[in-house]
Design an enzyme around this catalytic site. Sequence first.
Site, short mmCIF file in Angstrom:
data_model
loop_
_atom_site.label_atom_id
_atom_site.label_comp_id
_atom_site.label_asym_id
_atom_site.label_seq_id
_atom_site.Cartn_x
_atom_site.Cartn_y
_atom_site.Cartn_z
N CYS B 86 0.74 -1.09 0.06
CA CYS B 86 0.03 0.05 -0.07
C CYS B 86 0.85 1.43 0.12
O CYS B 86 1.52 1.35 -0.96
CB CYS B 86 -1.02 -0.02 1.24
SG CYS B 86 -2.15 1.03 1.09
N HIS B 197 -3.30 -5.57 1.44
CA HIS B 197 -2.71 -5.84 2.31
C HIS B 197 -2.48 -7.35 2.89
O HIS B 197 -3.47 -7.90 3.64
CB HIS B 197 -3.31 -5.00 3.81
CG HIS B 197 -3.20 -3.55 3.53
ND1 HIS B 197 -2.38 -2.91 4.34
CD2 HIS B 197 -3.88 -2.58 3.04
CE1 HIS B 197 -2.32 -1.77 3.98
NE2 HIS B 197 -3.21 -1.48 3.26
N GLU B 199 -0.74 -8.56 5.24
CA GLU B 199 -0.51 -8.66 6.65
C GLU B 199 -2.03 -8.67 7.36
O GLU B 199 -1.99 -8.85 8.72
CB GLU B 199 0.25 -7.59 7.05
CG GLU B 199 -0.14 -6.07 7.41
CD GLU B 199 -0.55 -5.42 6.06
OE1 GLU B 199 -0.39 -6.05 5.16
OE2 GLU B 199 -0.77 -4.19 6.33
#
Lengths: 99, 234
Positions: B86, B197, B199
């Site tokens: 990002c 994302h 994560e």
Amino acid sequence: MTAVPAFLVAAEIHLKPGALDPQGQAVGAGLRALGHTEVEDVRVGKHVRLRVRAADADAARAAGERMCRQLLANPVLETYAVEVRPAPDGPADDGTGPP
Amino acid sequence: MRAAVIVFPGSNCDEDAAAAWRLATGGEAALVWHESTDLGGADAIILPGGFAHGDYLRCGAMCRFSPAMRAVAAAARAGRPVLGICNGFQILCEAGLLPGALARNAGLDFRCETVSVRVEAPSAWTVACGPGAVLRLPIAHGDGRYWLPPEEREALIARDGVVLRYVPAGAGNPNGSVDDIAGVCNPGRNVVGLMPHPERAAERLLGGEDGIGILRSALAWAAGAARPEEALRA
């Protein structure tokens, strides 16, 4: 002894011609909603003002263009134009509007 | 395997990235403040999401003045896996470590949702996912419209530099990115940037585990399980 003169350098940065400018489109839609039906197109950009010391106006312009290439504009997406004029005493924003 | 997560002023996914790395790989992860040039001998580097340097001027533009970016560039040259997520993707583009740029979303909306992306090519951060795998990953961005000039786009596609695409084509594209591109890699295939994302998709409890393969790819890559030429032939 003459001091190195000061210049106001104004950099105008826009998305490249033809690149989608969703912000400009939204502002255009807003203006038309206010009744400004004469608005055909809007492009939104950035205006950066610098006060610089340089030997002459050409040197001030060259410095401003280098700064645009290196940082102020992203050459992948944006174009820039630099305007130069002698600076009165005071900060980069002298309240007189763009050159 | 040790990861360094670079923390810029305004980063806000740094702790998540470190936690997901530990969970996905079993390795260590250390947060490294952007003023440091010491990555602690990290084998992999993650530039997390957020609003580094307040997104001043343009998203990611000010980060190249952070001393840590010199170490990141050196690690990239040395072939170590570098992942920008990002805002980290924006930073890698602005720093010239990846081609292209990320512009304001076509619809002007900040898009915060889960999207589908297809793995298009192997890289240090996709090789463990398998070609053609479709992943469900969260996005959260206002400036994620990937763009690069047509001739550079052709070169990127010709070298299999697109690693993730939004699917289905067109309808699945949340931000107007050219050619539905969601992630790209450098010619060495060790530096990768992506808008989704991974994560935030490393635990079933938190909505999905599709990001684990992205993070684990760095392990396979570092182990030499897949080198660019072999991986592309496969």
